[in-house]
Design an enzyme around this catalytic site. Structure first.
Site, PDB file in Angstrom:
ATOM      1  CG  ASP A   1      58.902  53.603  10.590  1.00 46.80           C
ATOM      2  OD1 ASP A   1      57.779  54.029  10.927  1.00 46.80           O
ATOM      3  OD2 ASP A   1      59.123  52.401  10.407  1.00 46.80           O
ATOM      4  CB  SER A   2      58.229  52.619  14.988  1.00 47.75           C
ATOM      5  OG  SER A   2      57.681  51.873  13.923  1.00 47.75           O
TER       6      SER A   2
ATOM      7  CB  CYS B   1      56.233  56.504  11.561  1.00 47.51           C
ATOM      8  SG  CYS B   1      55.383  55.516  12.792  1.00 47.51           S
ATOM      9  CG  ASN B   2      50.834  56.093   8.051  1.00 50.35           C
ATOM     10  OD1 ASN B   2      50.130  56.853   7.410  1.00 50.35           O
ATOM     11  ND2 ASN B   2      51.739  55.327   7.482  1.00 50.35           N
ATOM     12  CB  THR B   3      51.953  54.961  14.652  1.00 49.54           C
ATOM     13  OG1 THR B   3      51.589  53.833  13.852  1.00 49.54           O
ATOM     14  CG2 THR B   3      51.369  54.815  16.034  1.00 49.54           C
TER      15      THR B   3
ATOM     16  CB  CYS C   1      51.088  50.872   8.460  1.00 49.48           C
ATOM     17  SG  CYS C   1      52.531  50.301   9.387  1.00 49.48           S
ATOM     18  CB  THR C   2      55.857  53.413   6.302  1.00 48.36           C
ATOM     19  OG1 THR C   2      56.246  53.346   7.685  1.00 48.36           O
ATOM     20  CG2 THR C   2      55.273  54.774   6.006  1.00 48.36           C
ATOM     21  CG  HIS C   3      56.449  48.456   9.426  1.00 50.86           C
ATOM     22  ND1 HIS C   3      56.552  49.717   9.944  1.00 50.86           N
ATOM     23  CD2 HIS C   3      57.418  47.723  10.048  1.00 50.86           C
ATOM     24  CE1 HIS C   3      57.528  49.744  10.843  1.00 50.86           C
ATOM     25  NE2 HIS C   3      58.069  48.551  10.914  1.00 50.86           N
TER      26      HIS C   3
ATOM     27  CD  GLU D   1      60.321  46.595  12.905  1.00 49.55           C
ATOM     28  OE1 GLU D   1      61.343  46.401  13.576  1.00 49.55           O
ATOM     29  OE2 GLU D   1      60.248  47.498  12.046  1.00 49.55           O
TER      30      GLU D   1
HETATM   31  N1  DGL Z   1      55.610  52.266  10.073  1.00 48.53           N
HETATM   32  C1  DGL Z   1      54.738  52.638  11.170  1.00 48.53           C
HETATM   33  C2  DGL Z   1      53.479  53.287  10.613  1.00 48.53           C
HETATM   34  O1  DGL Z   1      53.509  53.770   9.473  1.00 48.53           O
HETATM   35  C3  DGL Z   1      54.544  51.442  12.055  1.00 48.53           C
HETATM   36  C4  DGL Z   1      54.110  51.782  13.393  1.00 48.53           C
HETATM   37  C5  DGL Z   1      54.427  50.790  14.455  1.00 48.53           C
HETATM   38  O2  DGL Z   1      55.581  50.739  14.874  1.00 48.53           O
HETATM   39  O3  DGL Z   1      53.490  50.116  14.921  1.00 48.53           O
HETATM   40  O4  DGL Z   1      52.470  53.390  11.277  1.00 48.53           O
END
Ligand code: DGL
Length: 290
Positions: A27-28, A90-92, A209-211, A175
């Site tokens: 993930d990011s 990570c969805n993005t 979004c996983t966050h 974050e």
């Molecule tokens: N967890 C990422 C997602 O699911 C976050 C993406 C980001 O860093 O903006 O999209």
């Protein structure tokens, strides 16, 4: 590293060292830990290695080329660590990089490596949660602007009406560990109001979004209690379990020593301090550069 006994071609007893072949989870930043938590719960014996690109998060506002380049670097890094299979948690990255990596990079990388994302398994099931057939999707600019959720969901639930909402600041709130602040409440409330004002028949909201699961207590404050809020961790875990049942050769390649490793491109002290919020347990992490 595991060693096991074998017999050489000449009939001698030899020890063969087998490197771990964990499932890679990327993930990011921290968000993928909400997915890893469920993967680990559903496949407890399996080895996993987590990579968070915290130094370069958020990915949401970044252009296609950048997200693709960063995601490919991460995938290659995880392959170099021995992973036969990588999950873009990570969805993005799933929206902007997965298809190109699968179609253009994997054939060159070869060695039967695989990369899976989180959008497809979610799209396959999201329509089942809704009675009204009106579903809201919350995500980053990258995910929502790619329209991946609409394209994928249409394949399985063409009758479902999807309404999408970009939540620009949510990844940053998570974050930067600001989920409990008044600022978080104001931002979350405003975005949820905008979503519901676009379609007041929404009875299901997907946190795409996983966050975002870390903002769940705040989200619940500002939406009707009858609206379901769906997170992706368990969906992705269930889908991976089925994937491994359908691909026993891949399943065999993954080592099962219960080893969990964590790497971050950011400050390791910060990562260790915050990761337990996402993962549910204390962890130790190592620093890496991509
Ligand atoms: N967890 C990422 C997602 O699911 C976050 C993406 C980001 O860093 O903006 O999209």
């Amino acid at each position: 590293m595991k060693a096991f006994r074998s017999i050489s071609a000449e009939g001698f007893l030899i020890f063969v060292h087998m490197h771990n072949q964990p499932i890679g989870v990327f993930d990011s930043g921290y968000g993928g830990l909400t997915v890893l938590r469920e993967l680990h719960a559903s496949l407890p014996g399996y080895d996993f290695i987590y990579l968070g690109d915290n130094a370069r998060a958020p990915y949401g506002p970044k252009d296609f080329e950048t997200v693709y380049e960063y995601s490919l670097q991460a995938v290659k890094w995880l392959f170099d660590k021995g992973c036969p299979l990588v999950i873009l948690a990570c969805n993005t990255a799933s929206a902007k990089a997965l298809r190109t990596i699968q179609q253009e990079d994997l054939p060159q990388i070869g060695e039967e490596k695989r990369v899976l994302g989180v959008i497809r398994p979610t799209a396959e099931i999201i329509g089942n949660y809704s009675h009204s057939g009106h579903v809201g999707i919350l995500g980053t600019q990258g995910t929502i602007n790619s329209d991946s959720y609409r394209i994928e969901t249409n394949k399985f639930f063409p009758e479902v009406k999807l309404t999408q909402q970009v939540c620009k600041e949510w990844v940053d709130l998570v974050e930067k560990n600001k989920t409990g602040t008044e600022e978080a409440e104001q931002i979350v409330q405003a975005d949820l109001q905008t979503l519901i004002s676009k379609d007041n028949e929404i009875d299901t909201i997907l946190l795409g979004c996983t966050h975002y699961p870390l903002l769940l207590p705040v989200i619940r404050k500002f939406i009707d209690k009858d609206i379901k809020v769906v997170t992706q961790g368990k969906i992705v875990a269930e889908s991976l379990k089925h994937y491994l049942q359908r691909h026993p050769d891949m399943d065999k390649r993954i080592t099962k020593e219960r080893i969990l490793e964590f790497y971050s491109t950011g400050n390791v002290g910060d990562f260790e301090a915050h990761a337990s919020l996402f993962f549910g347990k204390e962890i130790t992490a190592k620093f890496t550069i991509l």
